[in-house]
Design an enzyme around this catalytic site. Structure first.
Site, short mmCIF file in Angstrom:
data_model
loop_
_atom_site.label_atom_id
_atom_site.label_comp_id
_atom_site.label_asym_id
_atom_site.label_seq_id
_atom_site.Cartn_x
_atom_site.Cartn_y
_atom_site.Cartn_z
N LYS A 112 0.82 -1.21 0.00
CA LYS A 112 0.00 0.00 0.00
C LYS A 112 0.86 1.26 0.00
CE LYS A 112 -4.08 -2.13 0.66
NZ LYS A 112 -3.69 -3.55 0.67
C1 LIG Z 1 -4.29 -4.63 0.18
C2 LIG Z 1 -3.50 -5.87 0.11
C3 LIG Z 1 -3.78 -6.85 -0.85
C4 LIG Z 1 -4.92 -6.75 -1.82
O1 LIG Z 1 -4.79 -5.70 -2.74
P1 LIG Z 1 -6.08 -5.14 -3.49
O2 LIG Z 1 -5.60 -3.97 -4.26
O3 LIG Z 1 -7.06 -4.78 -2.42
O4 LIG Z 1 -6.58 -6.24 -4.35
C5 LIG Z 1 -2.95 -7.95 -0.88
N1 LIG Z 1 -1.95 -8.11 0.01
C6 LIG Z 1 -1.66 -7.20 0.94
C7 LIG Z 1 -0.56 -7.44 1.89
C8 LIG Z 1 -2.43 -6.04 1.02
O5 LIG Z 1 -2.15 -5.12 1.96
#
Ligand SMILES: *Cc1c(COP(=O)(O)O)cnc(C)c1O
Length: 493
Positions: A112
C-alpha cells in the site's frame, strides 16, 4: 485527458478533480476516458531508467494537468530514503525462474505504500489546482495495511486530517500496533466492532450523506478517500508492472516484447486492475492471475460470471484479502462493457440483493483477461514452509496465496510463460502466521514474535517494525458500526 464516472459517463472531470473527489457524485468510480498507449521504444527507454524515472514516465501519461517538474519532485519524495531498498521495488528470482516483485520495502512494510506515499502529493496538488478552499479529511476503511500506509502518508500533511477505521478482530497484532501508535497531530484511529466490509460500508455511507457533507462544508471541511476507489491510489500502482517487466528484461529473463504473466494476491481488485491498465497501455502481459484466499468471491465471478457476496465470511491468515465486495471490479466492468447504465444496474443489484450476473459477452471478456484461483490457509502455510525450507526465501501469507494459485495455474494450463508474483507484504507483518507455517508455537505478543521470527529464520525484521516495541499506544477507541458517523463528526472540527 478526462475522467468519467463508471455510473454516468456524462460526468467528466480533470485528473485533479477526480483525485480531489475520490468518489464520483453518483457513487461511481472515476476512470480515464481513454487509456494512453505506449510502444516498444517507450519500454526500451524505461529499461534504462531507475524506479523514480519510470514512475514519472508512466504517471505523466495520465496527469495532463500536472507538470513534469511537479511529478519529479513528488516522486522523489514518495520513493526515496523512506524505502529500505535502493531499487524501491526489487525483483528476486527464485530457483524455478519465477520473479518475486517485492512491493513492501516502504515505511509500513506493505505494498500500500507504493500508492499511499504518492497520494498525499497528488491530492494536495489536486486541491490547489481545483481552487479548493476547504480542508480535506481522508476517511479510510482498512483491512489492516491501507490504514497504516495512509496514516504514514498523511501524518502532519498541512490542510489535511485522516481518520482510519479498522475491524477490531480482523487485523494482526503488528498491524494494530502500527496503527494505534501512529504519530501526528492530524490523525485518528478507531476500531469498529465488525468485519472489513462493515467498516467499508460504514465509510461509504458517510461519503453518501449529503446533509453531513453540508455540515462539514460549513466548518470548512470536506471528505475524501484514500481507499483504492481513488484514482490517485490506482495510478502509482500501474508503474510497478512496467518496472517489473523492465527488470525481467534487464536480468535476461525475457526478450523485449515477449509476454509475461503476473500473479496478484487480490482483495479489493485495485492492485490487479492496475496490471490490467498496464496491459491495455501496451505492456506485453499474457495472463493476469487473480489469487484469492478462502474468501473466493472473485474466483467464482471470474470463472462463472456471477458475483455473489451472500456467502460465509472467513477470517484468514491473509487478512488484507478478507473481502467480499471488491470495489474496483466496477472499473473493469465499465471499461470492458463501456456501458454506464449496465454498471449502475449491477451495482444497484449488488447493494439490494448482494449479487449480480453479467451477460455472456462480458463474462467471456473478463475470462479472456484473467485467470482466477483460490487457496486455503493450510496450503498458504505449506507454500511458506516449502519456499523457506527449499531455498531460504521467506514470504508472507498474501504472497504465499499467490504462489499456491500459480502452482494451480501451471498445473491446469501447462503455461510456461515467464511469471512474476507480486509480493505484497513483509513476512514480519504477519509473523504469527508465518511462524506457525514454519512449525513454531506462537502465543506471544506481536513485538516478541518479530524477534522469534528472526531467531527462527536469520532474516532481520524491517526497521519500522523492529521499532514498534518502543512505541506508545495512542488510540484505543472501539465503536459500533452504527457509531462511525458520530466519530467522524467529533473528529472533523
Ligand atoms: C491490500 C492488500 C492486498 C490486496 O490488494 P487489493 O488492491 O485490495 O486487491 C494484498 N496483500 C496485501 C498485503 C495487502 O495489503
Amino acid at each position: 485527458m478526462k475522467y468519467a464516472s463508471t455510473r454516468d459517463s456524462s460526468t467528466q472531470v480533470t485528473a485533479a478533480r477526480a483525485i480531489a473527489s475520490g468518489l464520483a457524485p453518483d457513487g461511481g468510480l472515476f476512470v480515464p476516458v481513454t487509456i494512453p498507449a505506449v510502444d516498444e521504444s517507450f519500454l526500451k527507454k524505461l529499461c534504462t531508467m531507475d524506479y523514480r524515472e519510470r514512475a514519472v514516465a508512466v504517471m505523466e501519461l495520465y496527469l495532463e494537468d500536472f507538470t513534469r517538474e511537479e511529478l519529479e519532485e513528488d516522486v522523489k519524495n514518495a520513493y526515496g530514503a523512506n524505502y529500505d531498498d535502493p531499487a524501491i521495488v526489487p525483483v528476486r528470482f527464485l530457483r524455478d525462474g519465477t520473479g518475486v516483485v517485492e512491493l513492501y520495502h516502504g515505511p509500513t512494510c506493505a505494498f500500500k505504500d507504493m500508492a499511499l506515499q504518492m497520494l498525499p502529493y497528488l491530492l494536495t496538488a489536486s486541491l490547489k489546482k481545483c481552487g479548493e478552499e476547504r480542508q480535506v479529511c481522508i476517511l479510510v476503511a482498512t483491512s489492516g495495511d491501507t490504514g497504516k500506509a495512509a496514516l504514514e502518508g498523511f501524518a502532519d500533511v498541512p490542510r489535511t486530517k485522516i481518520q482510519v477505521f479498522y475491524p477490531r478482530d480482523g487485523v494482526s497484532d503488528v498491524q494494530k500496533l502500527q496503527m494505534a501508535s501512529q504519530t501526528g497531530d492530524n490523525v485518528c484511529v478507531t476500531a469498529v466492532a465488525g468485519n472489513f466490509d462493515d467498516a467499508q460500508t460504514g465509510v461509504k455511507t458517510i461519503f453518501g450523506d449529503r446533509a453531513f457533507a453540508d455540515k462539514l462544508t460549513e466548518r470548512g471541511w470536506f471528505l475524501s478517500s484514500a481507499n483504492s476507489i481513488n484514482w490517485g491510489r490506482l495510478l502509482p500502482q500501474i508503474v510497478y508492472y512496467f518496472s517489473a517487466y523492465c527488470d525481467f528484461v534487464n536480468a535476461g529473463r525475457l526478450e523485449m516484447g515477449q509476454p509475461i504473466n503476473f500473479v496478484v494476491p487480490t482483495g479489493n481488485f485495485g492492485d490487479i486492475l492496475a496490471g490490467w491498465y498496464a496491459k491495455q497501455m501496451g505492456l506485453p502481459v499474457k495472463t493476469l492471475i487473480c489469487a484469492s484466499n478462502a474468501n473466493n468471491v472473485l474466483t467464482d465471478f471470474i470463472r462463472q460470471g456471477t458475483y455473489d457476496k451472500n456467502r460465509p465470511f472467513y477470517t484468514t491468515s491473509s487478512p488484507s484479502m478478507d473481502i467480499l465486495v471488491s470495489s474496483n471490479l466496477e472499473r473493469l466492468l465499465y471499461c470492458l462493457s463501456g456501458d454506464d447504465k449496465l454498471v449502475a444496474g449491477y451495482m444497484q443489484a449488488l447493494k439490494e440483493t448482494g449479487s449480480y450476473t453479467v451477460g455472456e459477452d462480458l463474462r467471456q471478456a473478463v475470462s479472456r483477461e484473467f485467470w482466477a484461483g483460490s487457496c486455503d490457509d493450510a496450503r498458504t502455510f505449506a507454500a511458506i514452509r516449502a519456499r523457506f525450507e527449499e531455498e531460504g526465501y521467506l514470504m508472507d501469507t498474501h504472497t504465499a496465496v499467490a504462489w499456491s494459485v500459480l502452482e494451480d495455474y501451471r498445473k491446469e494450463t501447462g503455461d510456461t510463460t515467464a511469471t512474476a508474483v507480486l509480493s505484497t507484504a513483509s513476512p514480519f507483518k504477519f509473523c504469527d502466521s508465518v511462524l506457525r507455517a514454519l512449525g513454531e508455537e506462537t502465543d506471544a505478543p506481536g513485538t516478541v514474535l518479530l524477534e522469534q521470527l528472526t531467531a527462527k529464520t536469520g532474516v532481520p525484521a524491517p526497521a519500522p517494525l523492529a521499532a514498534l516495541k518502543n512505541k506508545a499506544v495512542r488510540f484505543t477507541e472501539c465503536v459500533e458500526k452504527t457509531e462511525m458517523l458520530p466519530a467522524v463528526d467529533a473528529f472533523v472540527r
